[in-house]
Write a protein that holds these residues in place. Sequence first.
Motif, PDB file in Angstrom:
ATOM      1  N   SER A  10       3.591  -9.984 -12.758  1.00 14.00           N
ATOM      2  CA  SER A  10       3.249  -9.044 -13.831  1.00 14.00           C
ATOM      3  C   SER A  10       3.343  -7.590 -13.388  1.00 14.00           C
ATOM      4  O   SER A  10       2.762  -6.725 -14.036  1.00 14.00           O
ATOM      5  N   GLY A  11       4.034  -7.326 -12.298  1.00 18.70           N
ATOM      6  CA  GLY A  11       4.084  -5.961 -11.788  1.00 18.70           C
ATOM      7  C   GLY A  11       2.898  -5.611 -10.924  1.00 18.70           C
ATOM      8  O   GLY A  11       2.701  -4.438 -10.566  1.00 18.70           O
ATOM      9  N   SER A  12       2.104  -6.620 -10.546  1.00 17.85           N
ATOM     10  CA  SER A  12       0.864  -6.346  -9.823  1.00 17.85           C
ATOM     11  C   SER A  12       1.098  -5.896  -8.388  1.00 17.85           C
ATOM     12  O   SER A  12       0.255  -5.209  -7.806  1.00 17.85           O
ATOM     13  N   SER A  13       2.244  -6.273  -7.786  1.00 18.51           N
ATOM     14  CA  SER A  13       2.518  -5.822  -6.416  1.00 18.51           C
ATOM     15  C   SER A  13       2.689  -4.313  -6.356  1.00 18.51           C
ATOM     16  O   SER A  13       2.354  -3.675  -5.353  1.00 18.51           O
ATOM     17  N   SER A  14       3.213  -3.721  -7.418  1.00 20.09           N
ATOM     18  CA  SER A  14       3.361  -2.266  -7.473  1.00 20.09           C
ATOM     19  C   SER A  14       2.005  -1.589  -7.589  1.00 20.09           C
ATOM     20  O   SER A  14       1.772  -0.529  -7.001  1.00 20.09           O
ATOM     21  N   VAL A  15       1.090  -2.189  -8.356  1.00 19.08           N
ATOM     22  CA  VAL A  15      -0.269  -1.655  -8.446  1.00 19.08           C
ATOM     23  C   VAL A  15      -0.966  -1.797  -7.103  1.00 19.08           C
ATOM     24  O   VAL A  15      -1.690  -0.903  -6.657  1.00 19.08           O
ATOM     25  N   LEU A  16      -0.747  -2.932  -6.439  1.00 18.91           N
ATOM     26  CA  LEU A  16      -1.368  -3.161  -5.140  1.00 18.91           C
ATOM     27  C   LEU A  16      -0.950  -2.089  -4.140  1.00 18.91           C
ATOM     28  O   LEU A  16      -1.771  -1.614  -3.341  1.00 18.91           O
ATOM     29  N   ASN A  17       0.316  -1.674  -4.178  1.00 21.15           N
ATOM     30  CA  ASN A  17       0.781  -0.648  -3.248  1.00 21.15           C
ATOM     31  C   ASN A  17       0.039   0.666  -3.446  1.00 21.15           C
ATOM     32  O   ASN A  17      -0.345   1.321  -2.477  1.00 21.15           O
ATOM     33  N   LEU A  18      -0.186   1.059  -4.685  1.00 25.51           N
ATOM     34  CA  LEU A  18      -0.888   2.329  -4.886  1.00 25.51           C
ATOM     35  C   LEU A  18      -2.351   2.218  -4.454  1.00 25.51           C
ATOM     36  O   LEU A  18      -2.932   3.196  -3.962  1.00 25.51           O
ATOM     37  N   LEU A  19      -2.961   1.024  -4.591  1.00 24.47           N
ATOM     38  CA  LEU A  19      -4.327   0.833  -4.100  1.00 24.47           C
ATOM     39  C   LEU A  19      -4.362   0.866  -2.575  1.00 24.47           C
ATOM     40  O   LEU A  19      -5.269   1.462  -1.974  1.00 24.47           O
ATOM     41  N   HIS A  20      -3.378   0.198  -1.945  1.00 26.38           N
ATOM     42  CA  HIS A  20      -3.280   0.256  -0.485  1.00 26.38           C
ATOM     43  C   HIS A  20      -3.179   1.698  -0.009  1.00 26.38           C
ATOM     44  O   HIS A  20      -3.865   2.116   0.934  1.00 26.38           O
ATOM     45  N   ARG A  21      -2.294   2.466  -0.642  1.00 21.36           N
ATOM     46  CA  ARG A  21      -2.076   3.846  -0.202  1.00 21.36           C
ATOM     47  C   ARG A  21      -3.314   4.702  -0.409  1.00 21.36           C
ATOM     48  O   ARG A  21      -3.692   5.503   0.456  1.00 21.36           O
ATOM     49  N   TYR A  22      -3.944   4.551  -1.567  1.00 22.17           N
ATOM     50  CA  TYR A  22      -5.121   5.368  -1.860  1.00 22.17           C
ATOM     51  C   TYR A  22      -6.246   5.062  -0.872  1.00 22.17           C
ATOM     52  O   TYR A  22      -6.857   5.972  -0.292  1.00 22.17           O
ATOM     53  N   GLY A  23      -6.526   3.774  -0.686  1.00 27.59           N
ATOM     54  CA  GLY A  23      -7.594   3.400   0.232  1.00 27.59           C
ATOM     55  C   GLY A  23      -7.283   3.780   1.664  1.00 27.59           C
ATOM     56  O   GLY A  23      -8.176   4.197   2.418  1.00 27.59           O
ATOM     57  N   ASP A  24      -6.015   3.658   2.054  1.00 26.30           N
ATOM     58  CA  ASP A  24      -5.591   4.014   3.410  1.00 26.30           C
ATOM     59  C   ASP A  24      -5.794   5.510   3.660  1.00 26.30           C
ATOM     60  O   ASP A  24      -6.313   5.923   4.705  1.00 26.30           O
ATOM     61  N   ARG A  25      -5.380   6.327   2.697  1.00 28.99           N
ATOM     62  CA  ARG A  25      -5.509   7.788   2.855  1.00 28.99           C
ATOM     63  C   ARG A  25      -6.957   8.240   2.907  1.00 28.99           C
ATOM     64  O   ARG A  25      -7.301   9.199   3.596  1.00 28.99           O
ATOM     65  N   HIS A  26      -7.820   7.559   2.137  1.00 25.68           N
ATOM     66  CA  HIS A  26      -9.204   8.021   2.010  1.00 25.68           C
ATOM     67  C   HIS A  26     -10.167   7.249   2.915  1.00 25.68           C
ATOM     68  O   HIS A  26     -11.398   7.428   2.802  1.00 25.68           O
ATOM     69  N   GLY A  27      -9.646   6.421   3.781  1.00 25.17           N
ATOM     70  CA  GLY A  27     -10.506   5.712   4.716  1.00 25.17           C
ATOM     71  C   GLY A  27     -11.435   4.713   4.060  1.00 25.17           C
ATOM     72  O   GLY A  27     -12.551   4.479   4.561  1.00 25.17           O
ATOM     73  N   LEU A  28     -11.004   4.105   2.959  1.00 24.81           N
ATOM     74  CA  LEU A  28     -11.837   3.122   2.258  1.00 24.81           C
ATOM     75  C   LEU A  28     -11.712   1.751   2.922  1.00 24.81           C
ATOM     76  O   LEU A  28     -10.725   1.447   3.595  1.00 24.81           O
ATOM     77  N   ARG A  29     -12.700   0.917   2.712  1.00 25.59           N
ATOM     78  CA  ARG A  29     -12.738  -0.402   3.344  1.00 25.59           C
ATOM     79  C   ARG A  29     -12.349  -1.478   2.328  1.00 25.59           C
ATOM     80  O   ARG A  29     -12.959  -1.595   1.268  1.00 25.59           O
TER      81      ARG A  29
END
Length: 486
Positions: free
Chosen positions: A77-96
Amino acid sequence: MGPLSPIRTLRFWGPRSLGVALGIFMTIGFALQLWGGQFQRRLPGLQLRQPWAPSPRPAVSSCPPRQRLVFLKTHKSGSSSVLNLLHRYGDRHGLRFALPARYQFGYPRLFQASWVRGFRPRGGGPQLPFHILCHHMRFNLKEVLQVMPSDSFFFSIVRDPAALARSAFSYYKSTSSAFRKSPSLAAFLANPRAFYRPGARGDHYARNLLWFDFGLPFPPEVKAKRRSLYLPRDPHSTQFRVLPSGAGPRAQTLDPSAVFHPASAVPVGHGQTSSPASLDLGSSPLIQWGLAWLDSIFDLVLVAEYFDESLVLLADALCWGLDDVVGFMHNAQAGGEQGLSTVSNRGLTAEDWQLTARARAWNNLDWALYVHFNRSLWARIEQYGQGRLESAVAELRARREARAKHCLVGGEALDPKFVTDRRFRPFQFGSAKVLGYVLRSGLSPQDQEECERLATPELQYKDKLDAKQFPPTVSSPLQTSRPLSP
């Protein structure tokens, strides 16, 4: 865990809504009786809140970014593309991240909190907070709330079951026994009962996959039906009012009951499709209860066919910047759509119409989900403002195109044979090739880092997050475990 009523409570209903409220609770009671109290035992005291209603847009200063997120990653459903933006956001902001031991949370079994790496049950010692839960699972609210705070932002994504069926058939051909036995999707949909057996290995991919991923129980009528689907020989001879795919704001005027009951014959015009109503008419109260239950849990459900519009609404709901939702498409199959923009019904052959109608009828529960959440998306767009949305979508696409030209060889996804760097080579599964990205040379260190984040597939990014949150105790190269089938 105690009653959940303080967690997601029912908003107060006005006098005019009293009848609606009583109707919902009567439906809930009816559904719980039919399901033997399954949800009541699992979620004691759960109360439904009123479906989403827009609130006044807060001032920027009073709108801190939301960083406690639960994303239900649905299949194809296009969810892998959403997952990438979550990975990037959490990675940049030091989220767990709440990460699985491998790449999925025990799928296709219902999610269990114990499958999260580093999770400790209450009383089991100090627990570091998790910010984002976003990898493949079959949704299980009670267990999710063991891991994530009750005020987390819950969201997911749905796709037209006709398009989803095409993608799933090629991707899960070797995984689903029903698909494996069928020579083609058209042959499967012409007589699905000849191939499909409920409970057979992998056959949850072959029918109502979205409904399954959302963790909803299947109505008894759906389990018991054995008759073949009826379709008129001429797909234009008998019409029903159905979701006008690609019709924009008109989608919100659809009566969801049309999913279950045929309407008067109407001429087919642009943006209007022919599809049989669900044959499981007796299950409609249960379906309506399931939709109401999802409305009480999920703050936003994206629609793949309006992917960019959905991303703008997501950024707005999370108080994120537009750059936070700019990204590349991931897990796209060669020969398929590079993006998940609006699909037009113009130019479809009679065979295409029939295949679409059959797919929607066979996946009737998914069709109900899609109609419902397409409608709710366009209700939100109306509140957001059509002109404002169009401007934001144009800006989002311009920024994406600029990043693609700056970061990527060719400015687009490429055949995997050209992706020689294993960090960016997507996992190949199914009969179709999964496209990937090659980075341009000569990027500055800062641009190199950001472009790598944009191009990294979900499995490699999950390994990267694993190494960051659980650094190895001894110095050794990162070992990537063998991926599970998606």
